[in-house]
Scaffold this active site. Structure first.
Site, mmCIF file in Angstrom:
data_model
loop_
_atom_site.group_PDB
_atom_site.id
_atom_site.type_symbol
_atom_site.label_atom_id
_atom_site.label_comp_id
_atom_site.label_asym_id
_atom_site.label_seq_id
_atom_site.Cartn_x
_atom_site.Cartn_y
_atom_site.Cartn_z
ATOM 1 C CE LYS A 1 58.465 -25.983 -103.574
ATOM 2 N NZ LYS A 1 59.060 -25.305 -102.554
ATOM 3 C CG ASN B 1 55.548 -22.358 -105.195
ATOM 4 O OD1 ASN B 1 55.510 -21.596 -106.410
ATOM 5 N ND2 ASN B 1 56.208 -22.304 -103.929
ATOM 6 N N GLY C 1 67.438 -18.329 -98.077
ATOM 7 C CA GLY C 1 67.388 -19.554 -98.713
ATOM 8 C C GLY C 1 68.317 -19.578 -99.761
ATOM 9 C CG HIS D 1 61.007 -14.562 -100.030
ATOM 10 N ND1 HIS D 1 62.292 -14.056 -99.799
ATOM 11 C CD2 HIS D 1 61.148 -15.629 -100.915
ATOM 12 C CE1 HIS D 1 63.164 -14.745 -100.939
ATOM 13 N NE2 HIS D 1 62.442 -15.791 -101.495
ATOM 14 C CD GLU E 1 63.345 -23.788 -92.483
ATOM 15 O OE1 GLU E 1 63.285 -24.918 -92.620
ATOM 16 O OE2 GLU E 1 62.570 -23.071 -92.959
ATOM 17 C CG ASN E 2 68.654 -27.120 -93.066
ATOM 18 O OD1 ASN E 2 68.198 -27.819 -92.466
ATOM 19 N ND2 ASN E 2 67.736 -26.486 -94.137
ATOM 20 N NE ARG F 1 66.945 -13.827 -107.701
ATOM 21 C CZ ARG F 1 65.991 -14.474 -107.106
ATOM 22 N NH1 ARG F 1 65.929 -14.045 -105.829
ATOM 23 N NH2 ARG F 1 65.053 -15.109 -107.515
ATOM 24 C CD GLU G 1 57.269 -19.505 -98.972
ATOM 25 O OE1 GLU G 1 57.956 -20.464 -98.682
ATOM 26 O OE2 GLU G 1 57.424 -18.455 -99.800
ATOM 27 N N GLY H 1 67.107 -17.982 -102.312
ATOM 28 C CA GLY H 1 66.815 -16.502 -102.667
ATOM 29 C C GLY H 1 66.865 -16.231 -101.055
ATOM 30 N N GLY I 1 66.156 -22.490 -96.231
ATOM 31 C CA GLY I 1 67.078 -23.492 -96.253
ATOM 32 C C GLY I 1 68.381 -23.012 -95.375
ATOM 33 N NE ARG J 1 55.926 -18.135 -104.004
ATOM 34 C CZ ARG J 1 57.320 -18.145 -104.560
ATOM 35 N NH1 ARG J 1 57.378 -19.097 -105.323
ATOM 36 N NH2 ARG J 1 57.976 -17.283 -104.303
HETATM 37 P P1 ADP Z 1 64.564 -21.415 -102.329
HETATM 38 O O1 ADP Z 1 64.986 -20.145 -102.294
HETATM 39 O O2 ADP Z 1 65.133 -22.228 -103.807
HETATM 40 O O3 ADP Z 1 63.231 -21.832 -101.970
HETATM 41 P P2 ADP Z 1 65.625 -22.777 -99.845
HETATM 42 O O4 ADP Z 1 64.854 -21.927 -98.941
HETATM 43 O O5 ADP Z 1 65.034 -24.093 -100.334
HETATM 44 O O6 ADP Z 1 65.682 -22.199 -101.460
HETATM 45 O O7 ADP Z 1 67.039 -22.851 -99.637
HETATM 46 C C1 ADP Z 1 67.926 -23.572 -100.401
HETATM 47 C C2 ADP Z 1 69.355 -23.626 -99.727
HETATM 48 O O8 ADP Z 1 69.384 -23.768 -98.421
HETATM 49 C C3 ADP Z 1 70.503 -24.279 -100.520
HETATM 50 O O9 ADP Z 1 70.524 -23.845 -101.633
HETATM 51 C C4 ADP Z 1 71.324 -24.473 -99.451
HETATM 52 O O10 ADP Z 1 72.372 -23.273 -99.585
HETATM 53 C C5 ADP Z 1 70.752 -24.362 -98.063
HETATM 54 N N1 ADP Z 1 71.038 -25.320 -97.246
HETATM 55 C C6 ADP Z 1 70.058 -26.367 -97.435
HETATM 56 N N2 ADP Z 1 70.437 -27.285 -96.297
HETATM 57 C C7 ADP Z 1 71.450 -26.766 -95.615
HETATM 58 C C8 ADP Z 1 72.446 -27.351 -94.675
HETATM 59 N N3 ADP Z 1 72.223 -28.460 -94.142
HETATM 60 N N4 ADP Z 1 73.288 -26.504 -94.474
HETATM 61 C C9 ADP Z 1 73.274 -25.429 -94.826
HETATM 62 N N5 ADP Z 1 72.847 -24.836 -95.857
HETATM 63 C C10 ADP Z 1 71.735 -25.608 -96.166
#
Ligand code: ADP
Length: 392
Positions: free
Chosen positions: A14, A7, A204, A176, A328-329, A235, A378, A206, A325, A87
């Site tokens: 990556k 990627n 995430g 995506h 999931e988190n 964005r 992905e 994005g 991101g 990708r």
């Molecule tokens: P990308 O679009 O760059 O692939 P990711 O899917 O890796 O992004 O998401 C990154 C974002 O996820 C970070 O900028 C952050 O906002 C969010 N994130 C990551 N870990 C956590 C967490 N523990 N709690 C809240 N938000 C999180």
């Protein structure tokens, strides 16, 4: 069989190497700040090693990647790498599925550069480097736009002069796609239902939301470019297009400056003035920062608007899935979103929602629609498609 999933971004690369078809990850890594200064991280058998090293070009990164594969004895000879899956961000309306990369495909990717000026050139560069350094491997392109090619015309067209579409390809493409395909496919398995109606929230840095029926994308929130749909880290997402001319005439900004601000200085960062990262926004909220509170409210609102729209479009939904991101988190963001959907009978279970990055059902048993966290993958999708072609 060893297959590499790659990627490449404008300044990053990556990779994950898989043993296929078992899908075991043998080694993975990330090269960063290519063309700036350079560093890379390799993850092997649970250990992470980071090195600072000059990376003037993507070719230097690929050469180092190959060296490291040999250092770690993941491969002894390069001819063990049977497939390299790339990708590719923009396939325009040319590619609904992954393809083996021929000279003709590269020519088409070059023709598509105006649609993805930041992304496709990096993809083409890295494809050419791999073709040169690993010439015997089957090179495959997996498109971010591919999964969305099933959208009907009334959903992918903008209500602008029709000639813009015919002559310049102005339409919604969506991005995506590999993630939306993976997550909705996994959700179908969990539901045990192939004709499920699913809303995927890939949020995430994005972010995009998709409506999926019978395994096919019906609509998605990103558009001609990734800067459409929901509010993101930096964005703006959907805006009134007249804002561009207004700011050009009144703020003495060039169109390029305005575009840059809409892509890099807007979203969570623009509203909060603090950060694009939702962790920082959550910290700010805890400290009572009004702009962080506002940013989060707007972020949730834009996502809820799309979920509501797609709920009607699909005629109800069997499941809503959170991934990437934030999805999931961030349990708080998931809770804030689902609480806004209470009028549809969708309910979140606070105890089930108290997890990070795990495939989990987080809705209550009496919720009208199931809500899942499904971590995206992905890379494995790229490896699967590449393996298919490499074994043909
Ligand atoms: P990308 O679009 O760059 O692939 P990711 O899917 O890796 O992004 O998401 C990154 C974002 O996820 C970070 O900028 C952050 O906002 C969010 N994130 C990551 N870990 C956590 C967490 N523990 N709690 C809240 N938000 C999180």
């Amino acid at each position: 069989m060893k297959v590499l999933s790659v990627n490449a971004g404008s300044s990053s690369l990556k990779f994950q190497m898989y043993e296929m078809p078992s899908e075991d990850v043998l080694i993975s890594g990330l090269f960063e700040r290519i063309g700036i200064d350079g560093s890379y991280t390799i993850k092997y058998q649970g250990q992470k090693v980071k090195k600072e090293v000059a990376l003037p070009t993507h070719k230097d990164a690929v050469q180092l990647l190959i060296e490291e594969l040999k250092n770690y004895h993941v491969v002894e000879n390069l001819d063990e790498i049977k497939g390299v899956g790339h990708r590719v961000v923009h396939g325009g309306d040319k590619y609904a599925d992954s393809v083996v990369i021929t000279d003709e495909v590269i020519k088409t990717l070059e023709e598509l550069v105006p649609l993805a000026p930041l992304h496709n050139p990096a993809n083409i560069t890295v494809i050419n480097v791999f073709k040169e350094l690993v010439p015997d491997a089957c090179q495959v392109a997996v498109f971010d736009t591919g999964f969305h090619q099933t959208m009907p015309e009334e959903n992918f067209l903008y209500p602008v002069p029709y000639e813009w579409y015919q002559k310049y390809g102005v339409r919604k493409y969506g991005f995506h796609g590999t993630s939306h395909k993976y997550v909705s496919g996994r959700c179908q398995e969990l539901l045990g239902k192939e004709d499920a109606k699913i809303i995927v929230c890939h949020i995430g840095n994005g972010g995009s939301i998709s409506a999926i029926k019978n395994g096919k994308c019906i609509d998605t929130s990103m558009g001609l470019s990734p800067n459409a749909g929901i509010m993101m880290g930096t964005r703006a997402g959907d805006i009134d297009a007249s804002m561009v001319l207004y700011m050009k005439n009144n703020a003495q900004m060039t169109v390029e400056e305005i575009d840059n601000a809409l892509n890099k200085k807007s979203g969570l960062l623009g509203i909060s003035g603090v950060s694009s990262d939702s962790r920082d926004i959550e910290d700010g909220m805890k400290q009572g920062n009004e702009r962080c509170i506002l940013a989060q409210k707007m972020y949730v609102r834009k996502i809820v608007n799309y979920i509501a729209q797609y709920y009607v479009l699909l005629g109800g939904a069997d499941a809503i899935c959170f991934t990437a991101g934030v999805g999931e988190n961030s349990k708080d963001t998931r809770r804030d979103i689902i609480e806004e959907l209470a009028c549809l009978g969708i309910k979140i279970d606070p105890a089930r929602n108290d997890v990070r990055g795990e495939e989990t059902l987080i809705s209550t048993d009496d919720s009208t629609c199931k809500v899942y966290i499904i971590p995206t993958d992905e890379e494995v999708m790229i490896a699967r498609d590449t393996y298919q072609f490499a074994t043909k």
